[in-house]
Write an enzyme that holds these catalytic residues in place. Sequence first.
Site, mmCIF file in Angstrom:
data_model
loop_
_atom_site.group_PDB
_atom_site.id
_atom_site.type_symbol
_atom_site.label_atom_id
_atom_site.label_comp_id
_atom_site.label_asym_id
_atom_site.label_seq_id
_atom_site.Cartn_x
_atom_site.Cartn_y
_atom_site.Cartn_z
ATOM 1 N N ASP A 33 0.863 -1.171 0.000
ATOM 2 C CA ASP A 33 0.000 0.000 0.000
ATOM 3 C C ASP A 33 0.908 1.231 0.000
ATOM 4 O O ASP A 33 1.938 1.239 0.682
ATOM 5 C CB ASP A 33 -0.846 0.062 1.277
ATOM 6 C CG ASP A 33 -1.989 -0.942 1.302
ATOM 7 O OD1 ASP A 33 -2.169 -1.688 0.314
ATOM 8 O OD2 ASP A 33 -2.713 -0.971 2.314
ATOM 9 N N HIS A 51 4.985 -7.417 0.085
ATOM 10 C CA HIS A 51 4.639 -8.692 -0.541
ATOM 11 C C HIS A 51 5.260 -8.807 -1.935
ATOM 12 O O HIS A 51 5.706 -7.820 -2.511
ATOM 13 C CB HIS A 51 3.119 -8.829 -0.630
ATOM 14 C CG HIS A 51 2.440 -8.933 0.708
ATOM 15 N ND1 HIS A 51 1.763 -10.063 1.121
ATOM 16 C CD2 HIS A 51 2.355 -8.055 1.740
ATOM 17 C CE1 HIS A 51 1.274 -9.868 2.341
ATOM 18 N NE2 HIS A 51 1.625 -8.656 2.737
ATOM 19 N N SER A 90 8.393 3.646 5.496
ATOM 20 C CA SER A 90 9.499 3.996 4.618
ATOM 21 C C SER A 90 9.106 3.832 3.165
ATOM 22 O O SER A 90 7.988 4.132 2.772
ATOM 23 C CB SER A 90 10.735 3.179 4.951
ATOM 24 O OG SER A 90 11.872 3.782 4.374
#
Length: 289
Positions: free
Chosen positions: A92, A149, A253
């Site tokens: 995201d 992921h 980050s």
Amino acid sequence: MTFKESLTTLPQYILPHHPLSRMMRQLTHSRNKTWKNLFIKQIARHYGVNMDEAIDSDINAYPSFNHFFTRELKAGVRSIANTTGDIASPADGTVSQAGDITDGNIIQAKGKSYTATDLLGGDEERAAPFKNGKFTTIYLSPKDYHRLHMPLDGRLKEMVHIPGRLFSVNAATANSVPGLFARNERVVAIFDTEIGPMALVLVGAIFVASIETVWHGEVTPPTTEEMRSWEYTRNKAPKLKRGEEMGRFNMGSTIIVLYGNDVMNWEDGFAAGKQVQLGEKIGQTTIQS
């Protein structure tokens, strides 16, 4: 770079990045109920964190702020692109930049770039497959899900921990600090995929207490003066499927993804400023597996 961005960035050059981050690590791992509940509530409210997506929506139930920050999502709240050749978003976040790597140069911001060689630890052989490939940089804000992921199926070939500074990685700093992502501490994971090498670069930042991967655990800290690397033999190398968790930031980050030349294309509209969610289709491979 604007005057306001300069004012925001210049003090970062003299800040003690790593001591401040160690202090933040202690705070975010504290299990003091009063402290951690207050901190979680403030961050959730200020940034508009959607707790309905989390497996545990009760912010008081998390043992520490870090458990909240790296919260797991409910099954099914993110769909993973699963058509043959799809490339899935690893996180995201917001796209900072995306495009071509031109003769080894990667765009950081308008008028600023750095090299794939510098990003990957100064090893020209490691960077060679990406010389004229594709890249994207995705920034994770405090409201975002902070597990990372796999964009494609991959077999881990090498991991490298590269020490460095811990400048902020927000837009103002990216517009101001030359070679930002090649200066900050980072963890590089090189995977073999159906379309050749893929690099996932997990970039640290001020107050990012640690970076970890699912196969190694916490890679940093410790922060060392020398670069460290791990190579994985074919029969012992971790294999991860598209959409599987590969790592996480303990605090927020940036992740940078690199591909080789003529093996994939980004989706139309996938460009700086676009909001993305884990698993959504962001590109398509161009070669047959």
